[in-house]
Design a protein around this motif. Sequence first.
Motif, PDB file in Angstrom:
ATOM      1  N   ASP A  92       0.772  -1.187   0.129  1.00 40.00           N
ATOM      2  CA  ASP A  92      -0.172  -0.225   0.075  1.00 40.00           C
ATOM      3  C   ASP A  92       0.829   1.188   0.026  1.00 40.00           C
ATOM      4  O   ASP A  92       0.296   2.369  -0.532  1.00 40.00           O
ATOM      5  CB  ASP A  92      -1.021   0.058   1.273  1.00 40.00           C
ATOM      6  N   GLN A  93       2.022   1.295   0.623  1.00 38.27           N
ATOM      7  CA  GLN A  93       2.951   2.372   0.396  1.00 38.27           C
ATOM      8  C   GLN A  93       4.607   1.759   0.521  1.00 38.27           C
ATOM      9  O   GLN A  93       4.647   0.642   1.040  1.00 38.27           O
ATOM     10  CB  GLN A  93       2.853   3.067   1.789  1.00 38.27           C
ATOM     11  N   ALA A  94       5.430   2.520  -0.123  1.00 41.99           N
ATOM     12  CA  ALA A  94       6.540   2.433  -0.070  1.00 41.99           C
ATOM     13  C   ALA A  94       7.637   2.658   1.130  1.00 41.99           C
ATOM     14  O   ALA A  94       7.828   4.015   0.915  1.00 41.99           O
ATOM     15  CB  ALA A  94       7.401   2.687  -1.322  1.00 41.99           C
ATOM     16  N   SER A  95       7.462   1.944   2.182  1.00 39.63           N
ATOM     17  CA  SER A  95       8.155   2.269   3.606  1.00 39.63           C
ATOM     18  C   SER A  95       9.045   1.327   3.912  1.00 39.63           C
ATOM     19  O   SER A  95       8.664   0.208   3.641  1.00 39.63           O
ATOM     20  CB  SER A  95       7.380   2.761   4.371  1.00 39.63           C
ATOM     21  N   PRO A  96      10.202   1.412   4.646  1.00 39.85           N
ATOM     22  CA  PRO A  96      10.832   0.322   5.283  1.00 39.85           C
ATOM     23  C   PRO A  96       9.872  -0.634   6.214  1.00 39.85           C
ATOM     24  O   PRO A  96      10.197  -1.981   5.879  1.00 39.85           O
ATOM     25  CB  PRO A  96      11.826   1.252   6.297  1.00 39.85           C
ATOM     26  N   ASP A  97       8.851   0.037   7.089  1.00 43.79           N
ATOM     27  CA  ASP A  97       7.923  -0.756   7.806  1.00 43.79           C
ATOM     28  C   ASP A  97       7.294  -1.594   6.801  1.00 43.79           C
ATOM     29  O   ASP A  97       7.057  -3.075   7.066  1.00 43.79           O
ATOM     30  CB  ASP A  97       7.119   0.002   8.622  1.00 43.79           C
ATOM     31  N   ALA A  98       6.741  -0.935   5.773  1.00 38.52           N
ATOM     32  CA  ALA A  98       5.839  -1.668   4.827  1.00 38.52           C
ATOM     33  C   ALA A  98       6.531  -2.952   4.236  1.00 38.52           C
ATOM     34  O   ALA A  98       6.348  -3.935   3.775  1.00 38.52           O
ATOM     35  CB  ALA A  98       5.147  -0.838   3.913  1.00 38.52           C
ATOM     36  N   ILE A  99       7.800  -2.488   3.615  1.00 34.36           N
ATOM     37  CA  ILE A  99       8.767  -3.178   2.968  1.00 34.36           C
ATOM     38  C   ILE A  99       8.743  -4.684   3.779  1.00 34.36           C
ATOM     39  O   ILE A  99       8.800  -5.880   3.283  1.00 34.36           O
ATOM     40  CB  ILE A  99       9.890  -2.675   2.164  1.00 34.36           C
ATOM     41  N   ALA A 100       9.275  -4.580   5.032  1.00 32.78           N
ATOM     42  CA  ALA A 100       9.698  -5.508   5.953  1.00 32.78           C
ATOM     43  C   ALA A 100       8.357  -6.602   6.060  1.00 32.78           C
ATOM     44  O   ALA A 100       8.439  -7.850   6.041  1.00 32.78           O
ATOM     45  CB  ALA A 100      10.183  -4.994   7.105  1.00 32.78           C
ATOM     46  N   ALA A 101       7.294  -5.831   6.242  1.00 28.96           N
ATOM     47  CA  ALA A 101       5.996  -6.727   6.440  1.00 28.96           C
ATOM     48  C   ALA A 101       5.671  -7.561   5.328  1.00 28.96           C
ATOM     49  O   ALA A 101       5.323  -8.305   5.492  1.00 28.96           O
ATOM     50  CB  ALA A 101       4.683  -5.687   7.188  1.00 28.96           C
ATOM     51  N   GLY A 102       5.686  -6.805   4.186  1.00 32.57           N
ATOM     52  CA  GLY A 102       5.652  -7.444   2.933  1.00 32.57           C
ATOM     53  C   GLY A 102       6.450  -8.854   2.629  1.00 32.57           C
ATOM     54  O   GLY A 102       5.867  -9.639   2.154  1.00 32.57           O
ATOM     55  N   ILE A 103       7.507  -8.475   3.072  1.00 32.18           N
ATOM     56  CA  ILE A 103       8.585  -9.732   2.832  1.00 32.18           C
ATOM     57  C   ILE A 103       8.275 -10.764   3.773  1.00 32.18           C
ATOM     58  O   ILE A 103       8.332 -11.882   3.290  1.00 32.18           O
ATOM     59  CB  ILE A 103       9.933  -9.164   2.797  1.00 32.18           C
ATOM     60  N   ARG A 104       8.094 -10.231   4.897  1.00 36.97           N
ATOM     61  CA  ARG A 104       7.578 -11.382   5.902  1.00 36.97           C
ATOM     62  C   ARG A 104       6.409 -12.254   5.453  1.00 36.97           C
ATOM     63  O   ARG A 104       6.446 -13.513   5.598  1.00 36.97           O
ATOM     64  CB  ARG A 104       7.594 -10.871   7.351  1.00 36.97           C
ATOM     65  N   THR A 105       5.337 -11.360   5.068  1.00 37.23           N
ATOM     66  CA  THR A 105       4.235 -12.239   4.764  1.00 37.23           C
ATOM     67  C   THR A 105       4.528 -13.074   3.653  1.00 37.23           C
ATOM     68  O   THR A 105       3.733 -14.065   3.315  1.00 37.23           O
ATOM     69  CB  THR A 105       3.320 -10.994   4.377  1.00 37.23           C
ATOM     70  N   LEU A 106       5.304 -12.584   2.471  1.00 40.33           N
ATOM     71  CA  LEU A 106       5.347 -13.473   1.262  1.00 40.33           C
ATOM     72  C   LEU A 106       6.093 -14.626   1.594  1.00 40.33           C
ATOM     73  O   LEU A 106       5.821 -15.601   1.052  1.00 40.33           O
ATOM     74  CB  LEU A 106       6.295 -12.531   0.148  1.00 40.33           C
ATOM     75  N   LEU A 107       7.481 -14.416   2.048  1.00 38.71           N
ATOM     76  CA  LEU A 107       8.214 -15.589   2.529  1.00 38.71           C
ATOM     77  C   LEU A 107       7.683 -16.362   3.631  1.00 38.71           C
ATOM     78  O   LEU A 107       8.260 -17.580   3.787  1.00 38.71           O
ATOM     79  CB  LEU A 107       9.593 -15.006   2.914  1.00 38.71           C
ATOM     80  N   SER A 108       6.771 -16.212   4.284  1.00 39.60           N
ATOM     81  CA  SER A 108       6.021 -16.952   5.333  1.00 39.60           C
ATOM     82  C   SER A 108       5.421 -18.241   4.580  1.00 39.60           C
ATOM     83  O   SER A 108       5.289 -19.450   5.255  1.00 39.60           O
ATOM     84  CB  SER A 108       5.245 -16.337   6.257  1.00 39.60           C
ATOM     85  N   ASN A 109       4.860 -17.954   3.563  1.00 45.34           N
ATOM     86  CA  ASN A 109       4.301 -18.960   2.691  1.00 45.34           C
ATOM     87  C   ASN A 109       4.317 -18.657   1.309  1.00 45.34           C
ATOM     88  O   ASN A 109       3.607 -18.267   0.492  1.00 45.34           O
ATOM     89  CB  ASN A 109       2.509 -18.846   3.024  1.00 45.34           C
ATOM     90  N   PRO A 110       5.624 -18.850   0.852  1.00 48.47           N
ATOM     91  CA  PRO A 110       5.980 -18.420  -0.598  1.00 48.47           C
ATOM     92  C   PRO A 110       5.234 -19.371  -1.619  1.00 48.47           C
ATOM     93  O   PRO A 110       5.029 -20.642  -1.392  1.00 48.47           O
ATOM     94  CB  PRO A 110       7.569 -18.675  -0.544  1.00 48.47           C
ATOM     95  N   PRO A 111       4.860 -18.447  -2.639  1.00 47.00           N
ATOM     96  CA  PRO A 111       4.112 -19.365  -3.790  1.00 47.00           C
ATOM     97  C   PRO A 111       4.934 -20.476  -4.595  1.00 47.00           C
ATOM     98  O   PRO A 111       6.265 -20.370  -4.413  1.00 47.00           O
ATOM     99  CB  PRO A 111       3.736 -18.384  -4.844  1.00 47.00           C
ATOM    100  N   ASP A 112       4.571 -21.355  -4.904  1.00 50.39           N
ATOM    101  CA  ASP A 112       5.233 -22.325  -5.913  1.00 50.39           C
ATOM    102  C   ASP A 112       6.021 -21.629  -7.010  1.00 50.39           C
ATOM    103  O   ASP A 112       5.204 -21.061  -7.689  1.00 50.39           O
ATOM    104  CB  ASP A 112       4.292 -23.481  -6.271  1.00 50.39           C
ATOM    105  N   ARG A 113       7.172 -21.887  -7.229  1.00 50.57           N
ATOM    106  CA  ARG A 113       8.091 -21.171  -8.158  1.00 50.57           C
ATOM    107  C   ARG A 113       7.444 -21.482  -9.583  1.00 50.57           C
ATOM    108  O   ARG A 113       7.444 -20.746 -10.447  1.00 50.57           O
ATOM    109  CB  ARG A 113       9.580 -21.159  -7.903  1.00 50.57           C
ATOM    110  N   ALA A 114       7.225 -22.787  -9.842  1.00 48.64           N
ATOM    111  CA  ALA A 114       6.408 -23.217 -11.095  1.00 48.64           C
ATOM    112  C   ALA A 114       5.123 -22.380 -11.452  1.00 48.64           C
ATOM    113  O   ALA A 114       5.032 -21.779 -12.512  1.00 48.64           O
ATOM    114  CB  ALA A 114       6.245 -24.718 -11.102  1.00 48.64           C
ATOM    115  N   ALA A 115       4.364 -22.367 -10.262  1.00 47.31           N
ATOM    116  CA  ALA A 115       3.362 -21.324 -10.408  1.00 47.31           C
ATOM    117  C   ALA A 115       3.681 -19.954 -11.015  1.00 47.31           C
ATOM    118  O   ALA A 115       2.884 -19.345 -11.592  1.00 47.31           O
ATOM    119  CB  ALA A 115       2.550 -21.540  -9.494  1.00 47.31           C
TER     120      ALA A 115
END
Length: 416
Positions: free
Chosen positions: A367-390
Amino acid sequence: MTPVIAARRRAIGTSAAAYEAGATRPIRLLTFSTLYPNATQPHHGVFVENRLRHLVASSEASSTVLAPVPWFPWTSPHFGRWARYAGIPGQESRHGLTVHHPRFLALPRLGMLTGPTSLYQAARVALRRLLAQGLRFDAIDAHYLYPDGVAAVRLGQEFGLPVVLTARGSDTSQLPRYRLPRRAIGWAIGQADALIAVSEGLKEGLVALGAPPEKVTVLRNGVDLEAFRPPACRDSSRTALGLGSQPVLLSVGHLIERKGHHLVIRALPQLPDHHLLIVGEGPEREALQAEARKLGVAGRVRFEGPQPHSRLPHYYGAADALVLASSREGWANVLLEAMACGTPVVASPAWGSREAVRAPEAGLVLDQASPDAIAAGIRTLLSNPPDRAATRRYAEGFGWDETTAGQLAVFRQVLA
């Protein structure tokens, strides 16, 4: 159309009747932009070259490229980036396309004001020379609104050629903040025969500048699905880059403030196990290195410098996520390149991001480009990463065929 322009169009064989008479042949384009790669700047404007290469590969269009570069007399490295301009050849061949590099006068601190006229004066001499050699063109395919687009429209009016302008990003979001460029951009938008935007957001920006909506066609950038593929062995790619088992983030782009590399670095203290690779070069490198030292994360940040396109798939394929923190983009090619290599993305809400990242397997848009938002987004994505083939399958919907067909339709409509 004025009598003078009509006469010139007839003289050089670019009238509607002439085109219809030879409609079975490829559309003959003069591609015009200062954003084009050259021998000393192989990554400069590569997105323009990539789109053109796929268009010409259709065999339904041909192109001669006019890519002016600033005049500079000395090649000594003491002159920094200016010295690179002196080493650019006057003519070269790239991927089967002939590229001409006429010189124009770029005055430090005054370039924003003098750019359109300097470009036009240099380009008109070069175009006259091409016509004298027997080359003929049906239309001008110009990229970037200012100063390139303004100069291109003037060329079209002088030589009786229709002009299609492609807006790329900051030419629509940043340059119009200045009074004189905004006025010139508005004039070019009004005089051009057609406009192309690389995202819906960019089209909205053009309309806000006065473009009639029906005059703007949205043609997104694509990705070369053969060049950008998942690595045959991801572990080997990571080992070749000296990476261990730690999560690896990747940030790719010119090292300037609007690309947001500093925001990714500032997110690292909240991501204690993550390492960051930064691919690119630019004037902010020392400041970014100082920022990493100041935050105590320098040991987890690697500056890889500029990399040839052929090497980028190794970086994309090795990373766990690509992070795009740009404040402004028209359409960020790095998003599609990463996804084509199976790597999901965390993207800022810049123009084009939500159009490129539309499914969970692609990644997420902040929703915004800030250090806090980036860190939260990375944690969210990598906590349940999508299948790389998908992720790769998602990217396969963004090949170049649709964009090539759209370009041909625009040029044919203009010429008809």
